[in-house]
Design a protein around this motif. Structure first.
Motif, PDB file in Angstrom:
ATOM      1  N   PHE A   5       0.745  -1.158   0.175  1.00 38.60           N
ATOM      2  CA  PHE A   5      -0.049  -0.125   0.023  1.00 38.60           C
ATOM      3  C   PHE A   5       0.811   1.046  -0.063  1.00 38.60           C
ATOM      4  CE2 PHE A   5      -2.823  -3.184   2.062  1.00 38.60           C
ATOM      5  CZ  PHE A   5      -3.727  -2.909   1.375  1.00 38.60           C
ATOM      6  N   LYS A   6       0.378   2.206  -0.602  1.00 38.35           N
ATOM      7  CA  LYS A   6       1.213   3.560  -0.810  1.00 38.35           C
ATOM      8  C   LYS A   6       0.464   4.891   0.389  1.00 38.35           C
ATOM      9  CE  LYS A   6       3.589   1.581  -4.130  1.00 38.35           C
ATOM     10  NZ  LYS A   6       4.603   0.943  -3.763  1.00 38.35           N
ATOM     11  N   ARG A   7       1.390   5.581   0.514  1.00 40.94           N
ATOM     12  CA  ARG A   7       0.946   6.890   0.965  1.00 40.94           C
ATOM     13  C   ARG A   7      -0.298   7.400   0.460  1.00 40.94           C
ATOM     14  NH1 ARG A   7       4.794  11.766   2.571  1.00 40.94           N
ATOM     15  NH2 ARG A   7       3.308  13.402   2.833  1.00 40.94           N
ATOM     16  N   GLU A   8      -0.563   7.287  -0.723  1.00 41.89           N
ATOM     17  CA  GLU A   8      -1.619   7.849  -1.419  1.00 41.89           C
ATOM     18  C   GLU A   8      -2.963   7.245  -1.009  1.00 41.89           C
ATOM     19  OE1 GLU A   8       1.886   8.754  -3.160  1.00 41.89           O
ATOM     20  OE2 GLU A   8       0.875   6.764  -3.590  1.00 41.89           O
ATOM     21  N   ASP A   9      -2.580   5.868  -0.857  1.00 42.97           N
ATOM     22  CA  ASP A   9      -3.800   5.002  -0.326  1.00 42.97           C
ATOM     23  C   ASP A   9      -4.382   5.488   1.238  1.00 42.97           C
ATOM     24  OD1 ASP A   9      -3.907   3.207  -2.485  1.00 42.97           O
ATOM     25  OD2 ASP A   9      -1.989   2.156  -1.621  1.00 42.97           O
ATOM     26  N   VAL A  10      -3.446   5.833   1.820  1.00 38.47           N
ATOM     27  CA  VAL A  10      -3.899   6.540   3.184  1.00 38.47           C
ATOM     28  C   VAL A  10      -4.675   7.653   3.018  1.00 38.47           C
ATOM     29  CG1 VAL A  10      -3.134   7.012   5.602  1.00 38.47           C
ATOM     30  CG2 VAL A  10      -1.943   5.146   4.292  1.00 38.47           C
ATOM     31  N   GLU A  11      -3.941   8.738   2.187  1.00 36.67           N
ATOM     32  CA  GLU A  11      -4.437   9.920   2.006  1.00 36.67           C
ATOM     33  C   GLU A  11      -5.764   9.932   1.547  1.00 36.67           C
ATOM     34  OE1 GLU A  11      -1.373  11.474  -0.393  1.00 36.67           O
ATOM     35  OE2 GLU A  11      -0.280  12.417   0.949  1.00 36.67           O
ATOM     36  N   ALA A  12      -6.111   8.869   0.712  1.00 40.06           N
ATOM     37  CA  ALA A  12      -7.476   8.631   0.210  1.00 40.06           C
ATOM     38  C   ALA A  12      -8.784   8.304   1.139  1.00 40.06           C
ATOM     39  CB  ALA A  12      -7.550   7.797  -1.201  1.00 40.06           C
ATOM     40  N   MET A  13      -8.142   7.890   2.126  1.00 41.39           N
ATOM     41  CA  MET A  13      -9.067   7.202   3.322  1.00 41.39           C
ATOM     42  C   MET A  13      -9.747   8.437   3.761  1.00 41.39           C
ATOM     43  SD  MET A  13      -6.706   4.532   5.305  1.00 41.39           S
ATOM     44  CE  MET A  13      -5.701   3.342   4.172  1.00 41.39           C
ATOM     45  N   ALA A  14     -10.918   7.978   4.369  1.00 39.88           N
ATOM     46  CA  ALA A  14     -11.765   9.070   5.090  1.00 39.88           C
ATOM     47  C   ALA A  14     -11.096   9.358   6.418  1.00 39.88           C
ATOM     48  CB  ALA A  14     -13.364   8.862   5.414  1.00 39.88           C
ATOM     49  N   ASP A  15     -11.169  10.383   7.072  1.00 40.54           N
ATOM     50  CA  ASP A  15     -10.738  10.949   8.369  1.00 40.54           C
ATOM     51  C   ASP A  15     -11.272   9.955   9.544  1.00 40.54           C
ATOM     52  OD1 ASP A  15      -8.891  12.682   7.262  1.00 40.54           O
ATOM     53  OD2 ASP A  15      -9.911  14.558   8.173  1.00 40.54           O
ATOM     54  N   ASN A  16     -10.417   9.519  10.307  1.00 37.41           N
ATOM     55  CA  ASN A  16     -11.198   8.517  11.649  1.00 37.41           C
ATOM     56  C   ASN A  16     -11.581   7.265  10.980  1.00 37.41           C
ATOM     57  OD1 ASN A  16     -10.630   9.605  13.962  1.00 37.41           O
ATOM     58  ND2 ASN A  16     -12.235  10.956  13.430  1.00 37.41           N
ATOM     59  N   SER A  17     -11.191   6.929   9.724  1.00 40.90           N
ATOM     60  CA  SER A  17     -11.724   5.508   8.998  1.00 40.90           C
ATOM     61  C   SER A  17     -10.950   4.283   9.732  1.00 40.90           C
ATOM     62  CB  SER A  17     -11.887   5.567   7.635  1.00 40.90           C
ATOM     63  OG  SER A  17     -10.427   5.679   6.951  1.00 40.90           O
ATOM     64  N   LEU A  18      -9.718   4.610  10.086  1.00 38.77           N
ATOM     65  CA  LEU A  18      -8.864   3.529  10.618  1.00 38.77           C
ATOM     66  C   LEU A  18      -9.133   3.493  12.104  1.00 38.77           C
ATOM     67  CD1 LEU A  18      -5.342   4.546   9.489  1.00 38.77           C
ATOM     68  CD2 LEU A  18      -6.697   2.303   8.644  1.00 38.77           C
ATOM     69  N   ALA A  19      -9.461   2.024  12.629  1.00 35.01           N
ATOM     70  CA  ALA A  19      -9.817   2.015  14.168  1.00 35.01           C
ATOM     71  C   ALA A  19      -8.483   2.192  14.810  1.00 35.01           C
ATOM     72  CB  ALA A  19     -10.182   0.378  14.265  1.00 35.01           C
ATOM     73  N   VAL A  20      -7.494   1.754  14.351  1.00 31.73           N
ATOM     74  CA  VAL A  20      -6.183   1.921  15.132  1.00 31.73           C
ATOM     75  C   VAL A  20      -4.858   1.946  14.095  1.00 31.73           C
ATOM     76  CG1 VAL A  20      -6.205  -0.785  15.629  1.00 31.73           C
ATOM     77  CG2 VAL A  20      -4.638   0.924  17.164  1.00 31.73           C
ATOM     78  N   ALA A  21      -3.880   2.780  14.519  1.00 34.43           N
ATOM     79  CA  ALA A  21      -2.649   2.967  13.620  1.00 34.43           C
ATOM     80  C   ALA A  21      -1.528   2.537  14.812  1.00 34.43           C
ATOM     81  CB  ALA A  21      -2.285   4.121  13.198  1.00 34.43           C
ATOM     82  N   PHE A  22      -0.974   1.489  14.677  1.00 38.34           N
ATOM     83  CA  PHE A  22       0.243   0.851  15.513  1.00 38.34           C
ATOM     84  C   PHE A  22       1.545   1.570  14.893  1.00 38.34           C
ATOM     85  CE2 PHE A  22      -2.906  -2.459  16.339  1.00 38.34           C
ATOM     86  CZ  PHE A  22      -2.878  -2.600  17.482  1.00 38.34           C
ATOM     87  N   ILE A  23       2.045   2.476  15.569  1.00 37.25           N
ATOM     88  CA  ILE A  23       3.391   3.177  15.057  1.00 37.25           C
ATOM     89  C   ILE A  23       4.468   2.912  15.677  1.00 37.25           C
ATOM     90  CG2 ILE A  23       4.323   5.330  14.521  1.00 37.25           C
ATOM     91  CD1 ILE A  23       1.454   6.634  14.081  1.00 37.25           C
ATOM     92  N   ASN A  24       5.383   2.374  15.102  1.00 32.90           N
ATOM     93  CA  ASN A  24       6.745   2.001  15.846  1.00 32.90           C
ATOM     94  C   ASN A  24       7.879   2.995  15.452  1.00 32.90           C
ATOM     95  OD1 ASN A  24       8.923   0.464  14.204  1.00 32.90           O
ATOM     96  ND2 ASN A  24       7.097  -0.464  13.600  1.00 32.90           N
ATOM     97  N   GLY A  25       8.698   3.049  16.318  1.00 30.91           N
ATOM     98  CA  GLY A  25       9.852   3.814  15.808  1.00 30.91           C
ATOM     99  C   GLY A  25       9.864   5.501  16.296  1.00 30.91           C
ATOM    100  N   ALA A  26      10.947   6.013  16.730  1.00 33.79           N
ATOM    101  CA  ALA A  26      11.070   7.194  16.964  1.00 33.79           C
ATOM    102  C   ALA A  26      10.842   8.465  15.713  1.00 33.79           C
ATOM    103  CB  ALA A  26      12.530   7.761  17.754  1.00 33.79           C
TER     104      ALA A  26
END
Ligand code: SF4
Ligand code: SF4
Length: 328
Positions: A46-67
């Motif tokens: 999946f690409k950044r554009e795919d995330v940009e195309a999602m509606a705000d708040n449409s993901l239940a959760v984002a797990f983000i690792n790394g500083a």
């Protein structure tokens, strides 16, 4: 009914947190059965554009690792924050800054100088450095801006929960995913691990003396540690007394001292300061010179006490005059 949508993202880290997800083994099938993973660059295309195309708040959760230490990471976590109902800081680096956070003892210019000019593995010596913009016949090539200061995830965006550890233990990952799916989460801002010290779950705790009298601090290669006895009582600098439990004392089981990757319990403001003062208080001497000699045996105090938490600490980083001018 559609399944909750989940994203995983990787910022400044070693990749071990991504491995931890794979370490779920067959349990990952249960996860995949219960959620739709809609963004996971390390595993799925999946690409950044795919995330940009999602509606705000449409993901239940984002797990983000790394500083966070580059403009690209900053943009991506801001984007994921907009798209996700919950953001979980996944692992020591997102939680406290982690090993990449030790770069805060240097300036960006020093790091680039070392990596591109001074390092013994650099042989061309033509002075090349990465540039944010490079003109080529086909157009302009760009690279993200490398920040001078490494930050924790919650110094950049709002974080709802923290999964500690380097990497987070599989049982805690499973527990967190289960709690999210069942909507049985603790208050926002919680660390999703037991709020007690690691010594509580260490199989050697019965051999830990009530009163320690430390005459020396040894490194693991300096002794053959007894596999049954408390490592701190044997002179090894084990941070179990000041570290949050939840990993099953994994390193101690391997006869290695705890280095503190699960971070502090909720009662501690600054892990490094707490660890340093806890160890210093064990020194068995009233003589200033002898105390100094015992403490001098700790080869790398910043790397020992702030190994995973320098960006989250009260110190945050070494002082440099340019930071007073607001440079990132
Ligand atoms: S100090 Fe380390 S070895 Fe000793 S009981 Fe605590 S965690 Fe276990
Ligand atoms: S024993 Fe300490 S360093 Fe090892 S995994 Fe557990 S918390 Fe992390």
């Amino acid at each position: 009914m559609s399944k909750p949508k989940v994203a995983f993202y990787w910022c400044a880290s070693c990749g071990g947190c991504e491995e931890a997800v794979v370490d779920l083994a067959e349990d990952i099938l249960k996860v995949v059965g219960a959620v739709d993973i809609v963004f996971w660059p390390v595993a799925l295309d999946f690409k950044r554009e795919d995330v940009e195309a999602m509606a705000d708040n449409s993901l239940a959760v984002a797990f983000i690792n790394g500083a966070i230490r580059s403009s690209e990471q900053h943009e991506m976590v801001e984007l994921l924050r907009r798209k996700a109902g919950l953001v979980v800081a996944f692992g020591s680096c997102a939680h406290l800054g982690g090993i990449p956070g030790l770069a805060n003892t240097f300036r960006r210019a020093d790091l680039i100088d070392e990596a591109y000019h001074k390092s013994l593995s650099v042989t061309d010596g033509n002075g090349t450095e990465p540039l944010e913009k490079t003109e080529v016949p086909e157009g302009t090539l760009t690279l993200p801006k490398l920040w001078d200061t490494v930050k924790t995830l919650d110094q950049v965006i709002k974080v709802d929960y923290y999964l500690p550890g380097c990497p987070p233990p599989v049982n805690l990952i499973n527990g967190a995913i289960g709690s999210i799916l069942k909507n049985e989460l603790p208050p926002p801002g919680s660390v999703l691990a037991p709020d007690m010290a690691l010594c509580e779950e260490c199989e050697r705790r019965a051999t830990k003396p009530d009163k320690m009298a430390q005459r020396e601090f040894l490194r693991p290669h300096q002794i053959k540690a007894d596999p049954e006895k408390c490592l701190l009582a044997q002179g090894l600098l084990c941070l179990g007394p000041v570290t949050r439990k939840g990993c099953g004392a994994a390193c101690v089981k391997g006869n290695m001292p705890c280095t503190g990757c699960m971070g502090p319990t909720s009662h501690v403001v600054d892990f490094g300061t707490k660890a340093l003062t806890a160890m210093a208080s064990l020194v068995d001497s009233n003589d200033d010179r002898e105390i100094a000699a015992i403490l001098d045996q700790i080869a790398d105090p910043v790397g020992t006490f702030y190994r995973y938490s320098l960006p989250a600490s009260l110190l945050h980083r070494s002082y440099q005059p340019e930071h007073a001018k607001g440079e990132k």
